[in-house]
Design a protein around this motif. Structure first.
Motif, PDB file in Angstrom:
ATOM      1  N   LEU A   1       7.344   9.380   1.063  1.00 52.52           N
ATOM      2  CA  LEU A   1       6.636   8.134   0.738  1.00 52.52           C
ATOM      3  C   LEU A   1       5.453   7.913   1.681  1.00 52.52           C
ATOM      4  N   ALA A   2       5.632   8.217   2.954  1.00 53.29           N
ATOM      5  CA  ALA A   2       4.536   8.046   3.915  1.00 53.29           C
ATOM      6  C   ALA A   2       3.369   8.971   3.568  1.00 53.29           C
ATOM      7  N   GLN A   3       3.676  10.194   3.159  1.00 54.89           N
ATOM      8  CA  GLN A   3       2.608  11.109   2.751  1.00 54.89           C
ATOM      9  C   GLN A   3       1.910  10.594   1.495  1.00 54.89           C
ATOM     10  N   ARG A   4       2.670  10.030   0.598  1.00 58.73           N
ATOM     11  CA  ARG A   4       2.089   9.480  -0.637  1.00 58.73           C
ATOM     12  C   ARG A   4       1.176   8.297  -0.311  1.00 58.73           C
ATOM     13  N   ILE A   5       1.596   7.478   0.649  1.00 59.69           N
ATOM     14  CA  ILE A   5       0.769   6.340   1.072  1.00 59.69           C
ATOM     15  C   ILE A   5      -0.516   6.852   1.704  1.00 59.69           C
ATOM     16  N   ASP A   6      -0.413   7.915   2.508  1.00 63.38           N
ATOM     17  CA  ASP A   6      -1.614   8.488   3.131  1.00 63.38           C
ATOM     18  C   ASP A   6      -2.567   9.070   2.101  1.00 63.38           C
ATOM     19  N   ALA A   7      -2.027   9.541   0.985  1.00 65.50           N
ATOM     20  CA  ALA A   7      -2.859  10.152  -0.044  1.00 65.50           C
ATOM     21  C   ALA A   7      -3.574   9.126  -0.912  1.00 65.50           C
ATOM     22  N   LEU A   8      -3.167   7.860  -0.826  1.00 64.35           N
ATOM     23  CA  LEU A   8      -3.817   6.827  -1.628  1.00 64.35           C
ATOM     24  C   LEU A   8      -5.264   6.644  -1.174  1.00 64.35           C
TER      25      LEU A   8
END
Length: 120
Positions: free
Chosen positions: A88-95
């Protein structure tokens, strides 16, 4: 008489020192792997990132619009495994910076949180 009092006070002091010496905990040393230290701090950083993401006003508003309270979502994030939090943290960073979450992004985040709640 004076010598007897001095001998008695020394005896009491020695007994007290022996009693307190048994109370001292012994220190243990071990080699700590730096990867373990780094991964734990990374997990803490990822959890803080996901939690701060959920604390944003626009995210709270969207989550509540989908029928999930902020407290329930926070509890579900707390029950996520380390690998799920990292994903989830990586997904947030990819936003995109300053961009809005799409419905698909929020649905994915909520599905992971719901799956964790069902499994646990």
């Amino acid at each position: 008489m004076k010598a007897r009092g001095l001998l008695r006070s020394r005896g009491i002091a020695a007994a007290l020192a022996l009693a307190l010496a048994g109370q001292v905990p012994f220190a243990r040393a071990a080699i700590v792997d730096t990867d373990a230290l780094g991964s734990q701090s990374q997990v803490d950083q990822d959890r803080a990132k996901v939690q701060s993401f959920l604390d944003r006003a626009d995210v709270k508003e969207r989550i509540q619009a989908m029928g999930v309270s902020g407290l329930v979502a926070g509890g579900r994030v707390a029950s996520l495994s380390d690998s799920e939090v990292h994903a989830l943290a990586q997904r947030i960073d990819a936003l995109p910076a300053g961009g809005n979450l799409s419905d698909q992004d929020i649905i994915i985040i909520l599905l992971v949180a719901i799956l964790v709640a069902v499994v646990v």
